[in-house]
Scaffold this motif. Structure first.
Motif, PDB file in Angstrom:
ATOM      1  N   ASP A 175       0.867  -1.174   0.000  1.00 41.78           N
ATOM      2  CA  ASP A 175       0.000   0.000   0.000  1.00 41.78           C
ATOM      3  C   ASP A 175       0.902   1.222   0.000  1.00 41.78           C
ATOM      4  O   ASP A 175       1.467   1.590   1.042  1.00 41.78           O
ATOM      5  N   LEU A 176       1.067   1.837  -1.174  1.00 40.93           N
ATOM      6  CA  LEU A 176       2.010   2.937  -1.295  1.00 40.93           C
ATOM      7  C   LEU A 176       1.543   4.191  -0.567  1.00 40.93           C
ATOM      8  O   LEU A 176       2.347   4.931  -0.008  1.00 40.93           O
ATOM      9  N   ALA A 177       0.245   4.436  -0.586  1.00 41.73           N
ATOM     10  CA  ALA A 177      -0.264   5.636   0.082  1.00 41.73           C
ATOM     11  C   ALA A 177      -0.006   5.567   1.585  1.00 41.73           C
ATOM     12  O   ALA A 177       0.377   6.555   2.208  1.00 41.73           O
ATOM     13  N   ALA A 178      -0.209   4.379   2.163  1.00 40.33           N
ATOM     14  CA  ALA A 178       0.011   4.201   3.607  1.00 40.33           C
ATOM     15  C   ALA A 178       1.455   3.820   3.933  1.00 40.33           C
ATOM     16  O   ALA A 178       1.806   3.717   5.111  1.00 40.33           O
ATOM     17  N   ARG A 179       2.261   3.597   2.897  1.00 43.20           N
ATOM     18  CA  ARG A 179       3.646   3.133   3.067  1.00 43.20           C
ATOM     19  C   ARG A 179       3.668   1.890   3.967  1.00 43.20           C
ATOM     20  O   ARG A 179       4.350   1.836   4.983  1.00 43.20           O
ATOM     21  N   LYS A 180       2.919   0.877   3.510  1.00 44.64           N
ATOM     22  CA  LYS A 180       2.776  -0.328   4.306  1.00 44.64           C
ATOM     23  C   LYS A 180       2.909  -1.560   3.422  1.00 44.64           C
ATOM     24  O   LYS A 180       2.330  -1.617   2.341  1.00 44.64           O
ATOM     25  N   VAL A 181       3.683  -2.520   3.892  1.00 46.85           N
ATOM     26  CA  VAL A 181       3.820  -3.808   3.212  1.00 46.85           C
ATOM     27  C   VAL A 181       3.349  -4.894   4.167  1.00 46.85           C
ATOM     28  O   VAL A 181       3.748  -4.920   5.338  1.00 46.85           O
ATOM     29  N   VAL A 182       2.507  -5.781   3.666  1.00 49.80           N
ATOM     30  CA  VAL A 182       2.034  -6.906   4.473  1.00 49.80           C
ATOM     31  C   VAL A 182       2.386  -8.196   3.745  1.00 49.80           C
ATOM     32  O   VAL A 182       2.074  -8.360   2.559  1.00 49.80           O
ATOM     33  N   ARG A 183       3.029  -9.111   4.459  1.00 49.43           N
ATOM     34  CA  ARG A 183       3.355 -10.426   3.912  1.00 49.43           C
ATOM     35  C   ARG A 183       2.707 -11.473   4.811  1.00 49.43           C
ATOM     36  O   ARG A 183       3.057 -11.569   5.992  1.00 49.43           O
ATOM     37  N   GLY A 184       1.746 -12.196   4.270  1.00 52.40           N
ATOM     38  CA  GLY A 184       0.957 -13.092   5.107  1.00 52.40           C
ATOM     39  C   GLY A 184       0.126 -12.265   6.060  1.00 52.40           C
ATOM     40  O   GLY A 184      -0.629 -11.394   5.658  1.00 52.40           O
ATOM     41  N   GLU A 185       0.311 -12.489   7.341  1.00 56.48           N
ATOM     42  CA  GLU A 185      -0.401 -11.714   8.367  1.00 56.48           C
ATOM     43  C   GLU A 185       0.514 -10.687   9.027  1.00 56.48           C
ATOM     44  O   GLU A 185       0.107 -10.015   9.970  1.00 56.48           O
ATOM     45  N   ARG A 186       1.727 -10.560   8.509  1.00 61.10           N
ATOM     46  CA  ARG A 186       2.735  -9.747   9.200  1.00 61.10           C
ATOM     47  C   ARG A 186       3.060  -8.481   8.417  1.00 61.10           C
ATOM     48  O   ARG A 186       3.243  -8.510   7.207  1.00 61.10           O
ATOM     49  N   THR A 187       3.123  -7.355   9.119  1.00 64.08           N
ATOM     50  CA  THR A 187       3.566  -6.104   8.506  1.00 64.08           C
ATOM     51  C   THR A 187       5.090  -6.126   8.387  1.00 64.08           C
ATOM     52  O   THR A 187       5.793  -6.433   9.359  1.00 64.08           O
ATOM     53  N   VAL A 188       5.591  -5.816   7.205  1.00 66.62           N
ATOM     54  CA  VAL A 188       7.029  -5.817   6.944  1.00 66.62           C
ATOM     55  C   VAL A 188       7.542  -4.383   7.043  1.00 66.62           C
ATOM     56  O   VAL A 188       7.022  -3.483   6.372  1.00 66.62           O
ATOM     57  N   ARG A 189       8.538  -4.169   7.871  1.00 63.55           N
ATOM     58  CA  ARG A 189       9.104  -2.829   8.015  1.00 63.55           C
ATOM     59  C   ARG A 189      10.206  -2.615   6.985  1.00 63.55           C
ATOM     60  O   ARG A 189      11.145  -3.408   6.892  1.00 63.55           O
ATOM     61  N   LEU A 190      10.092  -1.529   6.226  1.00 61.45           N
ATOM     62  CA  LEU A 190      11.107  -1.158   5.256  1.00 61.45           C
ATOM     63  C   LEU A 190      11.735   0.171   5.663  1.00 61.45           C
ATOM     64  O   LEU A 190      11.052   1.055   6.170  1.00 61.45           O
ATOM     65  N   THR A 191      13.035   0.310   5.416  1.00 59.43           N
ATOM     66  CA  THR A 191      13.701   1.588   5.652  1.00 59.43           C
ATOM     67  C   THR A 191      13.335   2.562   4.534  1.00 59.43           C
ATOM     68  O   THR A 191      12.847   2.152   3.471  1.00 59.43           O
ATOM     69  N   PRO A 192      13.551   3.870   4.722  1.00 57.74           N
ATOM     70  CA  PRO A 192      13.286   4.827   3.638  1.00 57.74           C
ATOM     71  C   PRO A 192      14.012   4.489   2.336  1.00 57.74           C
ATOM     72  O   PRO A 192      13.453   4.640   1.247  1.00 57.74           O
ATOM     73  N   THR A 193      15.240   4.005   2.437  1.00 55.51           N
ATOM     74  CA  THR A 193      15.984   3.639   1.229  1.00 55.51           C
ATOM     75  C   THR A 193      15.334   2.447   0.532  1.00 55.51           C
ATOM     76  O   THR A 193      15.187   2.435  -0.696  1.00 55.51           O
ATOM     77  N   GLU A 194      14.930   1.449   1.298  1.00 57.14           N
ATOM     78  CA  GLU A 194      14.255   0.290   0.712  1.00 57.14           C
ATOM     79  C   GLU A 194      12.944   0.712   0.049  1.00 57.14           C
ATOM     80  O   GLU A 194      12.615   0.233  -1.043  1.00 57.14           O
ATOM     81  N   TRP A 195      12.196   1.608   0.700  1.00 57.47           N
ATOM     82  CA  TRP A 195      10.958   2.106   0.103  1.00 57.47           C
ATOM     83  C   TRP A 195      11.223   2.777  -1.231  1.00 57.47           C
ATOM     84  O   TRP A 195      10.503   2.549  -2.213  1.00 57.47           O
ATOM     85  N   HIS A 196      12.220   3.636  -1.276  1.00 52.54           N
ATOM     86  CA  HIS A 196      12.498   4.380  -2.502  1.00 52.54           C
ATOM     87  C   HIS A 196      12.853   3.427  -3.642  1.00 52.54           C
ATOM     88  O   HIS A 196      12.361   3.575  -4.775  1.00 52.54           O
ATOM     89  N   LEU A 197      13.694   2.453  -3.364  1.00 55.86           N
ATOM     90  CA  LEU A 197      14.036   1.453  -4.383  1.00 55.86           C
ATOM     91  C   LEU A 197      12.799   0.706  -4.861  1.00 55.86           C
ATOM     92  O   LEU A 197      12.577   0.538  -6.070  1.00 55.86           O
ATOM     93  N   LEU A 198      11.990   0.253  -3.925  1.00 52.96           N
ATOM     94  CA  LEU A 198      10.800  -0.517  -4.277  1.00 52.96           C
ATOM     95  C   LEU A 198       9.832   0.315  -5.108  1.00 52.96           C
ATOM     96  O   LEU A 198       9.255  -0.164  -6.096  1.00 52.96           O
TER      97      LEU A 198
END
Length: 227
Positions: free
Chosen positions: A139-162
């Motif tokens: 979810d780019l607007a919320a800056r949220k990644v969910v894998r299975g039932e777990r929220t995945v934390r990304l750093t700002p650099t990882e977000w920008h690359l993704l």
């Protein structure tokens, strides 16, 4: 004014950093140990953290993990530890960059500016609200990644690359473009940065990081997001 938390127990280095940062209109908050750093990171909400790993009360990697438990603030490690293992350990814990001592003050300030720019970047590429795959949803607007039932934390650099990769699904994004967009012109040849950060993204998102399904390497050319 951009607020920087400096976590360092060497008074001379703290003084040099403070002088240079304040001369460039940064607000500086100081912490000489890990416990104080964690308290100030929560209480003062810095815009970036400069962090030494060799702190008197705990390893700096524990500080990174503690901060990442509640914040995506850019963390730049300043350390005399030069081995690849130490760098990967800090980056895996959630650091955005790693600068070895001794370092050029101009280079450090350039990296700090790049890190704060990444944090201020738009939350999502135009017209792409998010991505859903069999393994994860973004979810780019919320800056949220969910894998299975777990929220995945990304750093700002990882977000920008993704974000750069998923903006053009199925298309090659060149190494040079990724380096220029994420780190700036001074790092256009630092392809090792991409290898480290893409490996981190795969560990967080792919079922089999060594044989990725979504984050594909085109050897010698760049990377591709395959939906």
């Amino acid at each position: 004014m951009t607020r920087v938390l400096v976590v360092e127990d060497d008074p001379q280095l703290v003084r040099a950093l403070k002088i240079n940062l304040q001369a460039r209109k940064f607000e500086v908050v100081e912490a000489g140990d890990g416990a104080t750093a964690l308290r100030l990171a929560a209480a003062r909400t810095p815009d970036a953290i400069l962090l030494d790993l060799g702190l008197p009360d705990m390893d700096g990697v524990e500080v990174i993990r503690g901060v990442r438990g509640r914040s995506h603030v850019p963390i730049l490690v300043l350390s005399a530890r030069h081995t690849s293992e130490e760098k990967i350990r800090a980056l895996d814990a959630g650091a955005d960059d790693y600068v070895t001592k001794p370092f050029s003050m101009d280079e450090l300030l350039a990296r700090l500016r790049a890190a704060t720019r990444r944090r201020e970047a738009p939350a999502s590429p135009a017209g792409i609200p998010g991505i859903a795959t069999d393994e994860f949803t973004i979810d780019l607007a919320a800056r949220k990644v969910v894998r299975g039932e777990r929220t995945v934390r990304l750093t700002p650099t990882e977000w920008h690359l993704l974000e750069l990769l998923i903006a053009r699904p199925g298309h090659l994004v060149s190494q040079r473009r990724l380096l220029l967009e994420v780190w700036g012109p001074a790092y256009s040849e630092h392809t090792n940065y991409l290898r480290v950060y893409m490996a981190q993204l795969r560990r967080k998102l792919e079922a089999n990081p060594s044989h990725p399904r979504y984050l594909i390497t085109e050897p010698g050319m760049g990377y591709r997001f395959e939906p």
